[in-house]
Design a protein around this motif. Structure first.
Motif, PDB file in Angstrom:
ATOM      1  N   PRO A  86      -2.456  -0.977  -8.525  1.00 26.11           N
ATOM      2  CA  PRO A  86      -2.677  -1.048  -9.221  1.00 26.11           C
ATOM      3  C   PRO A  86      -3.435  -2.275 -10.646  1.00 26.11           C
ATOM      4  O   PRO A  86      -4.209  -1.619 -11.771  1.00 26.11           O
ATOM      5  CB  PRO A  86      -1.931  -0.701 -11.309  1.00 26.11           C
ATOM      6  CG  PRO A  86       0.036  -1.117  -9.562  1.00 26.11           C
ATOM      7  CD  PRO A  86      -1.487  -0.736  -8.579  1.00 26.11           C
ATOM      8  N   SER A  87      -3.514  -2.896 -10.234  1.00 22.01           N
ATOM      9  CA  SER A  87      -4.248  -4.643 -10.058  1.00 22.01           C
ATOM     10  C   SER A  87      -5.831  -4.195  -9.168  1.00 22.01           C
ATOM     11  O   SER A  87      -6.649  -5.208  -9.867  1.00 22.01           O
ATOM     12  CB  SER A  87      -3.457  -5.824  -9.724  1.00 22.01           C
ATOM     13  OG  SER A  87      -3.550  -5.731  -8.541  1.00 22.01           O
ATOM     14  N   HIS A  88      -6.255  -3.228  -8.884  1.00 23.85           N
ATOM     15  CA  HIS A  88      -7.856  -3.310  -7.738  1.00 23.85           C
ATOM     16  C   HIS A  88      -8.473  -3.747  -7.311  1.00 23.85           C
ATOM     17  O   HIS A  88      -9.460  -4.203  -7.587  1.00 23.85           O
ATOM     18  CB  HIS A  88      -8.586  -2.071  -9.187  1.00 23.85           C
ATOM     19  CG  HIS A  88      -7.776  -1.163 -10.480  1.00 23.85           C
ATOM     20  ND1 HIS A  88      -7.026  -0.246 -10.041  1.00 23.85           N
ATOM     21  CD2 HIS A  88      -7.672  -1.171 -11.345  1.00 23.85           C
ATOM     22  CE1 HIS A  88      -6.404   0.837 -11.069  1.00 23.85           C
ATOM     23  NE2 HIS A  88      -6.661  -0.143 -12.124  1.00 23.85           N
ATOM     24  N   VAL A  89      -7.537  -4.601  -6.384  1.00 20.82           N
ATOM     25  CA  VAL A  89      -8.614  -5.908  -6.290  1.00 20.82           C
ATOM     26  C   VAL A  89      -9.135  -5.827  -5.213  1.00 20.82           C
ATOM     27  O   VAL A  89     -10.036  -6.165  -4.366  1.00 20.82           O
ATOM     28  CB  VAL A  89      -7.081  -6.688  -5.137  1.00 20.82           C
ATOM     29  CG1 VAL A  89      -6.438  -7.357  -6.954  1.00 20.82           C
ATOM     30  CG2 VAL A  89      -5.768  -5.828  -4.763  1.00 20.82           C
ATOM     31  N   GLY A  90      -9.192  -4.426  -4.383  1.00 19.70           N
ATOM     32  CA  GLY A  90      -9.775  -3.493  -2.995  1.00 19.70           C
ATOM     33  C   GLY A  90      -9.990  -3.834  -1.941  1.00 19.70           C
ATOM     34  O   GLY A  90     -10.182  -3.893  -1.327  1.00 19.70           O
ATOM     35  N   ASN A  91      -8.629  -4.526  -1.694  1.00 20.00           N
ATOM     36  CA  ASN A  91      -7.894  -5.356  -0.259  1.00 20.00           C
ATOM     37  C   ASN A  91      -7.154  -3.881   0.756  1.00 20.00           C
ATOM     38  O   ASN A  91      -6.095  -4.232   0.089  1.00 20.00           O
ATOM     39  CB  ASN A  91      -7.295  -6.464  -0.546  1.00 20.00           C
ATOM     40  CG  ASN A  91      -7.576  -7.531   0.292  1.00 20.00           C
ATOM     41  OD1 ASN A  91      -7.629  -6.572   1.415  1.00 20.00           O
ATOM     42  ND2 ASN A  91      -7.807  -8.695   0.715  1.00 20.00           N
ATOM     43  N   ALA A  92      -7.910  -4.112   2.053  1.00 19.28           N
ATOM     44  CA  ALA A  92      -6.828  -3.451   2.311  1.00 19.28           C
ATOM     45  C   ALA A  92      -5.092  -3.967   2.739  1.00 19.28           C
ATOM     46  O   ALA A  92      -4.853  -3.271   3.071  1.00 19.28           O
ATOM     47  CB  ALA A  92      -7.794  -2.497   3.445  1.00 19.28           C
ATOM     48  N   GLY A  93      -5.318  -4.753   3.361  1.00 20.02           N
ATOM     49  CA  GLY A  93      -4.581  -5.603   3.826  1.00 20.02           C
ATOM     50  C   GLY A  93      -4.464  -5.177   5.056  1.00 20.02           C
ATOM     51  O   GLY A  93      -3.596  -5.657   5.758  1.00 20.02           O
TER      52      GLY A  93
END
Length: 442
Positions: A86-93
């Motif tokens: 929901p914060s849309h950071v775009g980081n797959a982790g």
């Protein structure tokens, strides 16, 4: 393994055309400009005619390989909605493919039909959830939501919406699959595909889910447009709040973090998740072209004049930076929703990928790319996709690592190609599950 069916998209009404037009504003009409030129980069990803997206599963008939991939996907951080959460950071982790890729499976094959449409998938617990438009009979169309086995592409369940329509990114949260479809917001049971509830208004297809609440926009034809908070379990409204008055409104998916909803449109508005109280708003003099990206200490906003703005939590401007754009596409200058990792912001603008310092907006590097959609980052590698090409870049220097092509010739919307469990899922004339060539050649 592949699944094929002649498809085309039909029957889009006024609301659907507006949804496509709004997506075009956010992407500079990038998705509908036709096939990009293939450059033959020598990475082994193309045959004489180019990669046509028909790759069979590299482990077809090998249950051991499929079981291992299924386990890898199930253990990986999920892709639940636009830019992962929901914060849309775009980081797959986690990591993604870093060398030449092959398709381990392709679901559907829409390259022969310019009206075919497949959406951005969600990938959760080894299952891939994705919507698709296809034709029915001589002049009809329908939208189908599928749950696919992430290791093989085989259908686990499917649910049919009775007409072809525009759709936003797939959202999977708390046991539900949520989509904006044809002015409705629909919640399905993730394990079975049965309908939990459907709320019919004139909703945009942009939805976000956080903490048991669905955030959707009762859209441009509302007077004024309103943000609606919906209980994920029951479909009941929790609150509504007007967003824009007497102005055309192009909604973007809301971002949600730390009790605040950040809604883009003609301006950026911050509201309380508790009751919709307006906390602050920021008018940049230009439309917000994608959902904002919210980190622990900043909110990053892509704008239609080719800039990215960084805001403090109270809406104070920290910096605003111009982003270089490529030489193709329309005369618009929209910037994609940013991806953020390790102090760096990654955005695309008209076929150019740029890395910015998250603290001050200084450019670190920029490069031409075939991708114009929002990028994602996985373990220091940036993945950018477009109409018929997906590419991976070294996040530190901007060097291209691999390139994969399909025969897609048309599309719409602001799709993302998520990376989960060392696999990239590329929606382009079908859905392609891409893994490193070494991993698919055993």
């Amino acid at each position: 393994m592949k699944f094929t069916k002649e498809t085309r998209n039909a029957g889009r009404g006024r609301r659907d055309l507006l949804s496509v037009a709004g997506a075009a504003l956010a992407t500079g009409l990038a998705g509908c400009s036709g096939a990009l030129e293939r450059d033959g980069d020598g990475n082994g990803n193309e045959n004489e005619d180019g990669n046509d997206g028909d790759s069979d599963s590299g482990s077809d008939g090998d249950s051991t390989d499929a079981a291992e991939l299924r386990e890898t996907l199930a253990a990986a951080d999920p892709y639940r909605m636009h830019q992962y959460g929901p914060s849309h950071v775009g980081n797959a982790g986690g990591a993604g493919p870093t060398s030449d890729v092959d398709a381990v499976w392709t679901f559907r094959e829409g390259a022969d039909d310019s009206h075919y449409e497949i959406g951005t998938p969600a990938v959760v617990d080894g299952t891939v959830y994705v919507p698709e438009n296809h034709s029915v009979g001589d002049d009809g169309a329908e939208t189908v939501v599928y749950a696919l086995d992430g290791a093989t592409g085989e259908i686990e369940w499917e649910w049919t919406y009775p007409r072809g329509t525009a759709f936003g990114s797939t959202v999977v949260a708390e046991g539900a699959v949520v989509l904006g479809l044809g002015g409705s917001v629909v919640a399905l049971e993730a394990d079975a595909g049965t309908e939990r509830w459907r709320l019919e208004r004139d909703f945009s297809d942009a939805v976000t889910v956080a903490d048991g609440t669905v955030y959707a926009i009762n859209t441009t034809y509302a007077d004024p447009p309103t943000l609606v908070a919906i209980d994920l379990e029951t479909g009941r409204e929790r609150w509504t709040e007007p967003l824009a008055d007497e102005r055309m409104f192009w909604p973007t998916p809301p971002a949600v973090a730390d009790g605040t909803v950040y809604q883009g449109g003609v301006e950026l508005t911050a509201l309380s998740t508790a009751d919709g109280e307006r906390l602050w708003s920021k008018d940049f003099g230009n439309a917000v072209t994608g959902p904002p990206t919210v980190t622990d200490d900043a909110c990053y906003v892509p704008l239609g004049d080719g800039t990215v703005a960084a805001l403090e939590s109270d809406g104070t401007l920290r910096w605003r930076q111009s982003v270089e754009r490529g030489g193709r596409g329309s005369g618009l200058h929209p910037v994609s929703s940013p991806a953020v990792a390790d102090g760096t912001l990654y955005v695309t603008s008209a076929w150019r990928l740029t890395a910015l310092d998250a603290d001050d907006g200084a450019q670190r590097w920029t490069t031409e790319t075939a991708g114009d959609r929002p990028p994602v980052v996985a373990d220091g590698v940036v993945y950018a996709s477009g109409l018929n090409v997906m590419e991976a870049y070294d996040g530190a220097e901007g060097d291209r690592l691999w390139r994969y092509e399909t025969d897609a010739s048309s599309s719409s919307g602001d799709k993302v190609a998520p990376v989960v469990g060392e696999t990239a899922f590329f929606p382009s004339a079908g859905l392609h599950a891409l893994r490193g060539a070494d991993a698919t050649s055993d």
